[in-house]
Design a protein around this motif. Sequence first.
Motif, PDB file in Angstrom:
ATOM      1  N   ALA A  62       0.824  -1.214   0.000  1.00 22.44           N
ATOM      2  CA  ALA A  62       0.000   0.000   0.000  1.00 22.44           C
ATOM      3  C   ALA A  62       0.854   1.259   0.000  1.00 22.44           C
ATOM      4  CB  ALA A  62      -0.929  -0.012   1.218  1.00 22.44           C
ATOM      5  N   PHE A  63       1.892   1.257   0.812  1.00 17.78           N
ATOM      6  CA  PHE A  63       2.799   2.409   0.852  1.00 17.78           C
ATOM      7  C   PHE A  63       3.316   2.731  -0.536  1.00 17.78           C
ATOM      8  CE2 PHE A  63       7.229   3.659   0.604  1.00 17.78           C
ATOM      9  CZ  PHE A  63       7.273   4.820   1.358  1.00 17.78           C
ATOM     10  N   PHE A  64       3.760   1.721  -1.269  1.00 14.97           N
ATOM     11  CA  PHE A  64       4.464   1.953  -2.522  1.00 14.97           C
ATOM     12  C   PHE A  64       3.554   2.458  -3.627  1.00 14.97           C
ATOM     13  CE2 PHE A  64       6.999  -1.221  -0.229  1.00 14.97           C
ATOM     14  CZ  PHE A  64       8.212  -0.551  -0.195  1.00 14.97           C
ATOM     15  N   TRP A  65       2.276   2.120  -3.576  1.00 17.51           N
ATOM     16  CA  TRP A  65       1.381   2.606  -4.627  1.00 17.51           C
ATOM     17  C   TRP A  65       1.199   4.128  -4.527  1.00 17.51           C
ATOM     18  CZ3 TRP A  65       2.200  -1.008  -7.549  1.00 17.51           C
ATOM     19  CH2 TRP A  65       1.998  -2.344  -7.232  1.00 17.51           C
ATOM     20  N   SER A  66       0.937   4.637  -3.342  1.00 15.55           N
ATOM     21  CA  SER A  66       0.797   6.090  -3.211  1.00 15.55           C
ATOM     22  C   SER A  66       2.152   6.781  -3.341  1.00 15.55           C
ATOM     23  CB  SER A  66       0.140   6.457  -1.874  1.00 15.55           C
ATOM     24  OG  SER A  66       0.906   5.999  -0.770  1.00 15.55           O
ATOM     25  N   TYR A  67       3.204   6.141  -2.869  1.00 16.99           N
ATOM     26  CA  TYR A  67       4.563   6.671  -3.010  1.00 16.99           C
ATOM     27  C   TYR A  67       4.901   6.862  -4.487  1.00 16.99           C
ATOM     28  CZ  TYR A  67       9.670   6.820  -2.125  1.00 16.99           C
ATOM     29  OH  TYR A  67      10.984   7.169  -2.047  1.00 16.99           O
ATOM     30  N   GLY A  68       4.578   5.873  -5.300  1.00 17.12           N
ATOM     31  CA  GLY A  68       4.845   5.983  -6.737  1.00 17.12           C
ATOM     32  C   GLY A  68       3.974   7.023  -7.415  1.00 17.12           C
ATOM     33  N   LEU A  69       2.704   7.097  -7.038  1.00 18.31           N
ATOM     34  CA  LEU A  69       1.772   8.027  -7.661  1.00 18.31           C
ATOM     35  C   LEU A  69       2.209   9.477  -7.475  1.00 18.31           C
ATOM     36  CD1 LEU A  69      -0.971   8.376  -9.112  1.00 18.31           C
ATOM     37  CD2 LEU A  69      -2.037   8.486  -6.845  1.00 18.31           C
ATOM     38  N   PHE A  70       2.824   9.790  -6.335  1.00 17.62           N
ATOM     39  CA  PHE A  70       3.184  11.174  -6.031  1.00 17.62           C
ATOM     40  C   PHE A  70       4.630  11.524  -6.365  1.00 17.62           C
ATOM     41  CE2 PHE A  70      -0.763  10.974  -3.778  1.00 17.62           C
ATOM     42  CZ  PHE A  70      -1.212  12.290  -3.702  1.00 17.62           C
ATOM     43  N   THR A  79      11.029   2.869  -8.909  1.00 21.96           N
ATOM     44  CA  THR A  79      11.499   2.369  -7.622  1.00 21.96           C
ATOM     45  C   THR A  79      10.331   1.985  -6.728  1.00 21.96           C
ATOM     46  OG1 THR A  79      13.486   3.762  -7.743  1.00 21.96           O
ATOM     47  CG2 THR A  79      12.863   2.938  -5.584  1.00 21.96           C
ATOM     48  N   SER A  80       9.325   2.846  -6.659  1.00 23.17           N
ATOM     49  CA  SER A  80       8.171   2.552  -5.812  1.00 23.17           C
ATOM     50  C   SER A  80       7.365   1.385  -6.372  1.00 23.17           C
ATOM     51  CB  SER A  80       7.287   3.790  -5.672  1.00 23.17           C
ATOM     52  OG  SER A  80       6.866   4.256  -6.936  1.00 23.17           O
ATOM     53  N   LEU A  81       7.309   1.293  -7.706  1.00 26.07           N
ATOM     54  CA  LEU A  81       6.643   0.143  -8.320  1.00 26.07           C
ATOM     55  C   LEU A  81       7.358  -1.143  -7.911  1.00 26.07           C
ATOM     56  CD1 LEU A  81       4.501  -0.954 -10.276  1.00 26.07           C
ATOM     57  CD2 LEU A  81       6.153  -0.635 -12.130  1.00 26.07           C
ATOM     58  N   ALA A  82       8.691  -1.077  -7.868  1.00 25.88           N
ATOM     59  CA  ALA A  82       9.465  -2.243  -7.437  1.00 25.88           C
ATOM     60  C   ALA A  82       9.090  -2.638  -6.020  1.00 25.88           C
ATOM     61  CB  ALA A  82      10.965  -1.928  -7.510  1.00 25.88           C
ATOM     62  N   GLY A  83       8.905  -1.645  -5.149  1.00 20.84           N
ATOM     63  CA  GLY A  83       8.516  -1.950  -3.782  1.00 20.84           C
ATOM     64  C   GLY A  83       7.160  -2.620  -3.711  1.00 20.84           C
ATOM     65  N   GLY A  84       6.191  -2.084  -4.461  1.00 21.65           N
ATOM     66  CA  GLY A  84       4.857  -2.670  -4.456  1.00 21.65           C
ATOM     67  C   GLY A  84       4.841  -4.067  -5.046  1.00 21.65           C
ATOM     68  N   VAL A  85       5.557  -4.248  -6.158  1.00 18.36           N
ATOM     69  CA  VAL A  85       5.593  -5.564  -6.803  1.00 18.36           C
ATOM     70  C   VAL A  85       6.336  -6.569  -5.927  1.00 18.36           C
ATOM     71  CG1 VAL A  85       6.464  -6.855  -8.784  1.00 18.36           C
ATOM     72  CG2 VAL A  85       5.399  -4.624  -9.129  1.00 18.36           C
ATOM     73  N   GLY A 104      11.840  12.088 -10.022  1.00 16.35           N
ATOM     74  CA  GLY A 104      10.462  11.674  -9.749  1.00 16.35           C
ATOM     75  C   GLY A 104      10.009  10.571 -10.682  1.00 16.35           C
ATOM     76  N   VAL A 105      10.322  10.705 -11.974  1.00 14.01           N
ATOM     77  CA  VAL A 105       9.956   9.676 -12.952  1.00 14.01           C
ATOM     78  C   VAL A 105      10.607   8.343 -12.587  1.00 14.01           C
ATOM     79  CG1 VAL A 105      10.225   8.942 -15.350  1.00 14.01           C
ATOM     80  CG2 VAL A 105       9.508  11.281 -14.841  1.00 14.01           C
ATOM     81  N   GLN A 106      11.915   8.390 -12.276  1.00 16.96           N
ATOM     82  CA  GLN A 106      12.616   7.153 -11.951  1.00 16.96           C
ATOM     83  C   GLN A 106      12.152   6.576 -10.620  1.00 16.96           C
ATOM     84  OE1 GLN A 106      16.843   7.810 -12.336  1.00 16.96           O
ATOM     85  NE2 GLN A 106      16.721   8.073 -14.548  1.00 16.96           N
ATOM     86  N   GLN A 107      11.750   7.440  -9.709  1.00 12.68           N
ATOM     87  CA  GLN A 107      11.238   6.954  -8.427  1.00 12.68           C
ATOM     88  C   GLN A 107       9.904   6.238  -8.573  1.00 12.68           C
ATOM     89  OE1 GLN A 107      13.928   6.787  -6.173  1.00 12.68           O
ATOM     90  NE2 GLN A 107      12.261   7.195  -4.742  1.00 12.68           N
ATOM     91  N   VAL A 108       9.185   6.523  -9.657  1.00 16.70           N
ATOM     92  CA  VAL A 108       7.961   5.755  -9.925  1.00 16.70           C
ATOM     93  C   VAL A 108       8.329   4.283 -10.099  1.00 16.70           C
ATOM     94  CG1 VAL A 108       6.090   5.360 -11.555  1.00 16.70           C
ATOM     95  CG2 VAL A 108       6.712   7.697 -10.929  1.00 16.70           C
TER      96      VAL A 108
END
Length: 432
Positions: A58-66, A362-368, A356-360
């Motif tokens: 859950a953290f990573f989905w909102s983290y990636g979105l923002f 990174t956060s996707l990696a966390g969620g996956v 920010g683009v690349q962190q999307v």
Amino acid sequence: METNKHGAASRWTILGLLALGVLISFIDRTSISSALADHNFVREFALSSVDRGWINAAFFWSYGLFQIPMGVVADRYGVKWPYAICFAAWCLATAAMGAVTALSALVIMRLIIGATEAIVIPASYRWIRNNFDESQNGLAVGLLAMGNKFGPAIGAPVGAWLIVNYSWNVMFVATGIVGLLWLVPWLGLVRNDFPNKEQLATARRKASSVTFTSILSSPVVWGGMITNFCYGYFTFYCMSWMPAYLVEQRGLSLAKSGLYTFFSFAGIAIVAAIAGWAADRVIASGRNAVTVRKAFIIAGFIGGCTVLLGAYADTLEMALFWNVLSLSLLGLATANNLALSRLTLIPKQAIGAVTGVQQVATSLAGGVAASLSGWLLHISGSYDLPMMVIFVFLIIGAVATAVLFRPEWAPKVTEPTAPANAPAEGARKSAA
């Protein structure tokens, strides 16, 4: 001048403060992993392995979105105040997790923490790019990266200790409230990036000189997204699932699992800083910065592949050895990958947006990593399959580094259009 540069001593002090801020953010985001390895917490919310994966994710989905919006904020409005406001918000949300009684409320708090922590990395890289040059980037990024590695390294044993000696409720409240103390030196030491309207307008024009079309069409940016995803998949797996793996498959106590998680993340943090510094020294001697950093990145991805040796180790001692060593060796890639994909090959005025683009990714990696590993564990009943997936992504990261990081494929810069009533840059300099 785009920002108010700090003096040499002050630069390193504020870099240390940024690293501490990253450390606190990672403690707050990964404290949930200790709770998810606690039988009382799991029983309180009646969680399955799939449920645990989704809570982590859950953290990573909102983290990636923002990530991209926060990157744009950092480019256009500076670092100090956006960072401070978001910092306070995520600390309070972390503390509030200690009071929740429903699974839905737990997920909502994780979403809030993810959204507000999205400012951390774009703002930090923006500040580093404005205050350090290429021959210092590796060390600066390596020291910053120590924060995101020592965060889970410290957070895991501290979280486990608080749970064992008090409760998971106390753990969340304590980590959230104590973190707020960071705001005192931050507000006192850091200068406002854009203290007047003229500088704010200039920053907006410069930020618009690198379009999102240019950013998203750049193979370098996509290379950074791939390498950051592959790197992040391994590290976030360790943050999300390592305590549970050590407890459930290797038979360690919760307290000991926190200790070995500390060793793993301390190892990658130390190697990251040393590797960044070593690459800087080689570059300062006259070697090509892109070639040097690529060599370190590929070595790190290949070294991380030894995680499979831990998965199939026959003894607890060898499993722990390879777990610690594989994540430590990945540290060869840490600072050099971040410096190359977000600083060296990226136009200065687009650092926040590109990060920010690349962190999307990174956060996707966390969620996956969190959710896929939970599903793979559910269907296989073993952690061997999740670790095999890590191996595959590390190989992909090494190949992407070799192929896509080329200077001629960097985002292109177009001249920003100045307002009609604004004097030309040359005219302002002549007048001065």
